[in-house]
Design a protein around this motif. Structure first.
Motif, PDB file in Angstrom:
ATOM      1  N   TYR B 154       0.803  -1.222   0.000  1.00 49.43           N
ATOM      2  CA  TYR B 154       0.000   0.000   0.000  1.00 49.43           C
ATOM      3  C   TYR B 154       0.837   1.273   0.000  1.00 49.43           C
ATOM      4  N   LEU B 155       2.173   1.145   0.082  1.00 51.06           N
ATOM      5  CA  LEU B 155       2.985   2.348  -0.048  1.00 51.06           C
ATOM      6  C   LEU B 155       3.386   2.600  -1.486  1.00 51.06           C
ATOM      7  N   GLU B 221       2.851  14.424   1.765  1.00 52.38           N
ATOM      8  CA  GLU B 221       1.516  14.967   1.497  1.00 52.38           C
ATOM      9  C   GLU B 221       1.481  15.709   0.160  1.00 52.38           C
ATOM     10  N   GLU B 225      -1.241  14.860  -2.594  1.00 49.95           N
ATOM     11  CA  GLU B 225      -2.186  15.838  -3.142  1.00 49.95           C
ATOM     12  C   GLU B 225      -2.249  15.715  -4.656  1.00 49.95           C
ATOM     13  N   ARG B 234      -6.123   9.188  -2.416  1.00 52.42           N
ATOM     14  CA  ARG B 234      -4.775   9.420  -1.885  1.00 52.42           C
ATOM     15  C   ARG B 234      -3.941   8.151  -1.917  1.00 52.42           C
ATOM     16  N   MET B 235      -4.605   7.034  -1.734  1.00 51.52           N
ATOM     17  CA  MET B 235      -3.916   5.738  -1.791  1.00 51.52           C
ATOM     18  C   MET B 235      -4.828   4.775  -2.538  1.00 51.52           C
ATOM     19  N   ASN B 236      -4.294   3.582  -2.820  1.00 57.22           N
ATOM     20  CA  ASN B 236      -5.101   2.531  -3.468  1.00 57.22           C
ATOM     21  C   ASN B 236      -5.850   3.067  -4.684  1.00 57.22           C
TER      22      ASN B 236
END
Lengths: 156, 476
Positions: B154-155, B221, B225, B234-236
């Motif tokens: 997930y990173l 961040e 953004e 923001r993720m996934n």
């Protein structure tokens, strides 16, 4: 609150309000990150979103010192007993936020490996939707939980 | 173990296949557990316990449970762990670190055998985040599959999607437009920077530089953004999909990337200004957690850890993908294989990634952001109102998905953690028959005993952070 008869400099309130105010304004979360949501939980604690505005930046590694468990991520069958043990080690009063779709319902992973909702293991006070919920969502969940606590009573 | 019920095969009467040669003779440990857990193929290792799935889960032994059976299930530590021939064995104590521990970077559990403050033996125990994603992939169509794989590491979600999409496209034999390829490189390289920024934040915090946590997140961040603006999340992200990417870059993306190219290098410089001459940081990292190039090869360790040991291997150079060969960049290589060298390698990698981003910005080709093959990607919204054929394509794609010719494909990409590979076997249907992921963090966790043995407990934390494992990647 100060009535006609009380001398100046004295505030009167109820026990409920006073204690609940103290509880909500220094609610320490247990560091219980599991998966993707944990990254957003850490982002909430980071400088950009700054959870310390609500007196909650003190993520405790020891469950003994924590009031709130944020279950951030998918809970596997293997992790479930560990999660319950951490919850049991927390001192009363304690609250649980289920963060994200996986923790709340199993999310998109309806399979052999995941617990389909953390409420099967521990009682949940607040569900935060999202995959993963952004820091704003988590903050909204936390503030809603604080409102709940303020509205409640300390008698159980 | 053959009589234990098997979670993967269920009640299928599949005989356990005994390979003629143990894989562990070839690959020191990177595979032995995974082979048994996921493929039910035998190895000749005595330590043949189920680790990723939940059989090893029952933490609390029920009263009167047979300890031998418990060892088989991976609950207790195996015998030789305790009864070492060493005369100091009775001086040793075994402690458990994790799975709920702030420094384990996820739900990694480490069994430590300590002699005083010195670690004599480490045993990583994984599987606390086993999500069954490879199995889930078999129930999802190829188009849905990107949603699944993006949640593994997930990173670096873009890298997962890229490896998966490239593997599917290999089977489909579709051509991807140049713009889509450039967008993919842009997003994956920015993702590498975001991932390394998170790493420098946690590495700093784990050796006591808590301010790094705040600075690292602040810069990360900025990347997020931009990701949110492009992908909506923001993720996934589920942005890179078989056939191209989900949407074109938004208006004004050039300005955003330009501003990132100004702010991020300044942030990296600031991080280096804090850490590079910090005597505490240097003392905590120099000569700590050493792994030699030979050991890296034995354990299949790749990425910044291997490069920190001096192996100049980068899949972007060795097996270029998605047109990355047209951009200029260098592969930083360390010498000592310790935590400090991994730190330098990652810091330089961020700069090199930004160098690629800069080139992508200047050379972004015009054109379509996904393939025109309507059997693979949905038609534009406008066409659906005008054309019956477009409507049918759209309907078929989102109900059945597209069919992929039978065959198998393997695609590796250089994720921030190393060699991330996706292997797909298709039998001609709309869903993969089998999907397997070669996870870089898995190899890194397997090599942890090499890096940690005979070090101090405090150094273990520094080493663990420098390996940068993502447990979602390890367990899947």
């Amino acid at each position: 609150m100060a009535g006609e008869t009380t001398p100046p400099g004295i505030l009167l309130t109820t026990m409920d309000k006073g204690v609940n105010w103290a509880r909500t304004r220094s609610m320490w979360p247990a560091a219980f990150g599991l998966a993707c949501c944990a990254i957003e939980m850490m982002a909430t604690g980071g400088s950009h979103n700054d959870i310390s505005r609500f007196g909650m930046e003190v993520f405790r590694a020891s469950p003994r010192q924590a009031d709130l468990m944020i279950v951030a991520g998918r809970v596997s069958q293997k992790m479930a007993p560990v999660l319950r043990q951490v919850y049991d080690q927390m001192a009363e009063p304690k609250w649980v936020i289920s963060m994200g779709a996986c923790a709340s319902t199993g999310g998109m992973f309806n399979n052999y490996a995941l617990v389909q909702g953390v409420d099967q293991i521990v009682p949940v006070d607040m569900y935060v939707p999202g995959c993963p919920p952004g820091p704003q969502s988590l903050l909204h969940g936390i503030l809603s939980l604080q409102e709940e606590i303020m509205a409640g009573t300390i008698r159980r | 173990m053959s009589d234990t019920p098997d979670l993967v095969t269920g009640d299928r009467e599949t005989p356990i296949i005994e390979p003629p040669v143990s894989v562990t003779e070839v690959d020191e440990g990177a595979s032995r557990r995974e082979v048994h857990d996921m493929w039910v193929a035998g190895t000749e290792e005595p330590e043949w316990v189920r680790t990723a799935t939940d059989e090893g889960a029952q933490e609390m032994l029920p009263e009167g449970d047979d300890p031998a059976a418990a060892i088989q299930r991976g609950i207790a530590v195996d015998d030789d762990f305790v009864d070492s021939d060493d005369t100091d064995a009775d001086q040793r104590q075994i402690i458990n670190m994790g799975p709920q521990h702030p420094s384990t970077h996820g739900v990694l559990r480490l069994h430590l055998e300590l002699e005083g403050e010195t670690i004599r033996r480490v045993k990583p125990i994984i599987g606390y985040l086993h999500t069954g994603m490879e199995k889930t992939a078999e129930t999802l169509s190829y188009m849905q599959g990107a949603t699944n794989v993006t949640r593994m590491d997930y990173l670096s979600p873009f890298h997962n999607e890229l490896a998966y999409s490239l593997a599917v496209e290999q089977l489909l034999r579709v051509e991807i437009p140049a713009r889509a390829q450039a967008i993919r490189i842009l997003m994956t390289e920015l993702n590498r920077v975001a991932s390394h920024l998170l790493w420098v934040a946690t590495q700093g915090m784990d050796v006591g530089a808590v301010s790094m946590m705040l600075f690292g997140w602040q810069d990360r961040e900025l990347c997020l953004e931009f990701f949110e603006k492009v992908t909506g999340l923001r993720m996934n992200h589920n942005y890179i999909r078989p056939g191209g990417v989900a949407a074109d870059l938004p208006d004004g993306w050039e300005d955003d990337v330009e501003s990132l190219l100004v702010k991020l290098p300044a942030g990296i410089d600031r991080h280096e200004a804090i850490l590079n001459k910090n005597p505490i940081f240097l003392d905590r990292t120099r000569g700590v957690g050493v792994i030699t190039p030979e050991e890296c090869r034995q354990y299949g360790v790749s990425g910044p850890i291997a490069r920190g040991s001096g192996i100049a291997h980068d899949l972007r150079k060795a097996f270029p993908y998605s047109g990355i060969e047209q951009y200029e960049f260098d592969v930083p290589v360390g010498k000592h294989g310790d935590v400090l060298d991994r730190y330098f390698v990652r810091m330089e990698e961020m700069r090199q990634s930004l160098r690629i981003v800069h080139q992508v910005l200047n050379t972004m080709p015009a054109g379509d952001y996904r393939t025109e093959d309507r059997k693979v990607t949905p038609p534009p919204r406008k066409r659906i109102d005008e054309s019956m054929e477009a409507l049918i394509h759209h309907f078929k794609l989102f109900t059945e998905g597209f069919r992929v010719p039978a065959g198998e494909a393997y695609q590796g990409v250089e994720s921030p953690r190393g060699h991330l590979g996706v292997y797909i076997v298709s039998q001609g249907g709309a869903r993969p028959w089998r999907l397997h992921v070669r996870a870089p963090s898995f190899a890194a966790v397997q090599a942890m005993p090499v890096m940690m043995t005979d070090s101090l407990v405090a150094d273990l934390v520094a080493t663990l952070a420098s390996a940068d494992p993502v447990l979602g990647d390890v367990d899947r």
